[in-house]
Design an enzyme around this catalytic site. Structure first.
Site, PDB file in Angstrom:
ATOM      1  N   PRO A 129       0.806  -1.224   0.000  1.00 50.93           N
ATOM      2  CA  PRO A 129       0.000   0.000   0.000  1.00 50.93           C
ATOM      3  C   PRO A 129       0.838   1.273   0.000  1.00 50.93           C
ATOM      4  O   PRO A 129       0.441   2.274  -0.578  1.00 50.93           O
ATOM      5  CB  PRO A 129      -0.818  -0.133   1.292  1.00 50.93           C
ATOM      6  CG  PRO A 129      -0.974  -1.613   1.482  1.00 50.93           C
ATOM      7  CD  PRO A 129       0.325  -2.199   1.012  1.00 50.93           C
ATOM      8  N   ILE A 340     -11.043   5.395 -34.802  1.00 53.77           N
ATOM      9  CA  ILE A 340     -11.296   4.911 -36.164  1.00 53.77           C
ATOM     10  C   ILE A 340     -12.586   4.103 -36.222  1.00 53.77           C
ATOM     11  O   ILE A 340     -13.349   4.197 -37.194  1.00 53.77           O
ATOM     12  CB  ILE A 340     -10.096   4.080 -36.656  1.00 53.77           C
ATOM     13  CG1 ILE A 340      -8.891   5.004 -36.893  1.00 53.77           C
ATOM     14  CG2 ILE A 340     -10.430   3.297 -37.928  1.00 53.77           C
ATOM     15  CD1 ILE A 340      -7.569   4.273 -37.070  1.00 53.77           C
ATOM     16  N   HIS A 341     -12.850   3.339 -35.178  1.00 51.36           N
ATOM     17  CA  HIS A 341     -14.080   2.528 -35.129  1.00 51.36           C
ATOM     18  C   HIS A 341     -15.328   3.363 -34.840  1.00 51.36           C
ATOM     19  O   HIS A 341     -16.448   2.853 -34.984  1.00 51.36           O
ATOM     20  CB  HIS A 341     -13.956   1.443 -34.055  1.00 51.36           C
ATOM     21  CG  HIS A 341     -13.181   0.228 -34.491  1.00 51.36           C
ATOM     22  ND1 HIS A 341     -11.830   0.242 -34.730  1.00 51.36           N
ATOM     23  CD2 HIS A 341     -13.594  -1.046 -34.725  1.00 51.36           C
ATOM     24  CE1 HIS A 341     -11.433  -0.969 -35.080  1.00 51.36           C
ATOM     25  NE2 HIS A 341     -12.479  -1.767 -35.094  1.00 51.36           N
ATOM     26  N   GLU A 366       5.161  -2.732 -12.925  1.00 48.55           N
ATOM     27  CA  GLU A 366       6.605  -2.911 -13.126  1.00 48.55           C
ATOM     28  C   GLU A 366       7.301  -1.569 -13.345  1.00 48.55           C
ATOM     29  O   GLU A 366       8.252  -1.457 -14.116  1.00 48.55           O
ATOM     30  CB  GLU A 366       6.890  -3.919 -14.248  1.00 48.55           C
ATOM     31  CG  GLU A 366       6.340  -5.296 -13.899  1.00 48.55           C
ATOM     32  CD  GLU A 366       6.835  -6.406 -14.793  1.00 48.55           C
ATOM     33  OE1 GLU A 366       7.932  -6.268 -15.360  1.00 48.55           O
ATOM     34  OE2 GLU A 366       6.125  -7.414 -14.911  1.00 48.55           O
ATOM     35  N   THR A 368       5.995   2.739 -13.070  1.00 51.31           N
ATOM     36  CA  THR A 368       5.185   3.659 -13.851  1.00 51.31           C
ATOM     37  C   THR A 368       6.029   4.396 -14.894  1.00 51.31           C
ATOM     38  O   THR A 368       7.266   4.419 -14.828  1.00 51.31           O
ATOM     39  CB  THR A 368       4.536   4.709 -12.942  1.00 51.31           C
ATOM     40  OG1 THR A 368       5.579   5.482 -12.315  1.00 51.31           O
ATOM     41  CG2 THR A 368       3.667   4.065 -11.866  1.00 51.31           C
TER      42      THR A 368
END
Length: 388
Positions: A129, A340-341, A366, A368
């Protein structure tokens, strides 16, 4: 350059089989993985049979023995489909398994690596945390107790925790001092007394890739559980394993971006607006051009970073440069794919919608993007100062 354990002809066969498995077997079942938040057991079994649970584990311990330059080629294929597939065995071959391969004793390797190569699962228990991309803030403690250790602490977002057989646990044995950061790494069986795995996390994306919190409460392990037999190996093991893993994640991002690009081109060639394929419109072509450029640049950078790692020319800057560029690139390519879609790209079960959510995590775990930039910048400045 070091000789690969797998020659090129054999590797090309492995790569061909993996590509075929991904594109003809896994891709059609992406909706099933998405709906059930789980990789089907038969796909897991096929991955085991193909050796994917131990592809980067040396052959002497039952793995395929791929080096990092071969690893990235495989990762670019695995990234083409739901990232949950790669997640099943990613920690075995990457951040958890490489700690054992690179820093474990012969006895530790003999005890665990063959099992991992055949389908058991190792989890990398570093994040907490209050300690994520920078392990220096670690709070989990390992206290010497007779001939062993007592481990207590809480880990967060631990990949494969719900199905893990082994936790590779990072714990502080003393405050940081002039001798080092005081972080050691331990091998903790998942069924050890005092190990508690929390409920499976509900995430934005990467359905089927399970993470959870893990609590260690006075978990007793023997001295033989201490990686490398030394308290001072842990931090270096974490940094080395994470750096190698960053090249792998960069390659994974390239694979996902290639899939988003392919989906975009296919959609542009078939979807029409006013009777004209949208791919004929120059603004759509411009978006596709940007996607293609990003994918090609990312692929070249990943291969160069892997080469520099293998030859030990650069194991600091290049992994971070590859990860920050390729994961950011994959996010941009996925965003353009949705654009694009059009409205279709926002609909659940359309591949680019899933890719858009899946790749967002690549910029976080892994290390930032911000941490990668700090690593790159600080190392370049330190190198310049040393020359003065």
């Amino acid at each position: 350059m070091p000789t690969a354990a797998v020659d090129d002809d054999d590797f090309q066969q492995i790569l061909k089989q993996t590509r075929q498995f991904v594109r003809t077997v896994v891709v059609p079942r992406e909706p099933e993985i998405l709906a059930n938040d789980e990789v089907p057991e038969d796909l897991r079994d096929q991955a085991k049979e193909m050796g994917l649970f131990g592809y980067a584990i040396p052959q002497e311990w039952g793995g395929l023995g791929l080096d990092i330059t071969q690893d990235v080629e495989l990762a670019m294929e695995l990234g083409y489909t739901s990232l949950a597939l790669r997640s099943m065995f990613g920690t075995n071959n990457g951040i958890a398994g490489q700690v054992l391969v690179g820093f474990g004793t012969d006895e530790q390797k003999a005890a665990w690596l063959e099992g991992l190569a055949s389908g058991k699962v190792a989890s990398f228990a570093l994040t907490e945390p209050g300690a994520g991309s920078n392990p220096a803030g670690l709070r989990t403690k390992a206290i010497r107790d007779g001939s062993g250790w007592l481990i207590s602490g809480e880990k967060r977002f631990i990949t494969n925790a719900p199905v893990a057989d082994l936790f590779v646990v990072f714990a502080r044995t003393r405050p940081a001092d002039d001798d080092g950061p005081g972080i050691a790494v331990f091998l903790v069986p998942a069924d050890a007394d005092g190990v508690e795995v929390g409920t499976k996390d509900a995430k934005m994306g990467q359905e089927g890739a399970w993470t959870a919190d893990v609590r260690f409460t006075d978990v007793r392990v023997s001295d033989s559980a201490l990686i490398g037999g030394s308290e001072d190996i842990g931090y270096r093991a974490a940094m080395t394993s994470l750096a190698r893993g960053r090249i792998h994640i960069a390659a994974l991002a390239v694979g996902a971006a290639q899939r988003a690009l392919d989906e975009s081109v296919n959609y542009a060639a078939t979807a029409t607006q006013g009777g004209t394929p949208i791919g004929n419109f120059q603004l759509v072509q411009a978006m596709i051009a940007d996607q293609q450029t990003g994918v090609m640049a990312g692929r070249a950078l990943v291969r160069e970073a892997a080469r520099l790692w293998l030859t030990e020319q650069d194991r600091r800057i290049a992994p971070s440069a590859a990860k920050v560029f390729c994961t950011e690139m994959a996010g941009n390519v996925a965003d353009l794919a949705v654009q694009i879609h059009g409205g279709s790209g926002y609909m659940r079960e359309v591949p680019v919608e899933r890719i858009y959510r899946d790749v967002r995590l690549l910029r976080l775990y892994e290390g930032t993007s911000e941490i990668q930039r700090l690593i790159i910048g600080s190392n370049l400045v330190k190198a310049a100062l040393r020359k003065q």
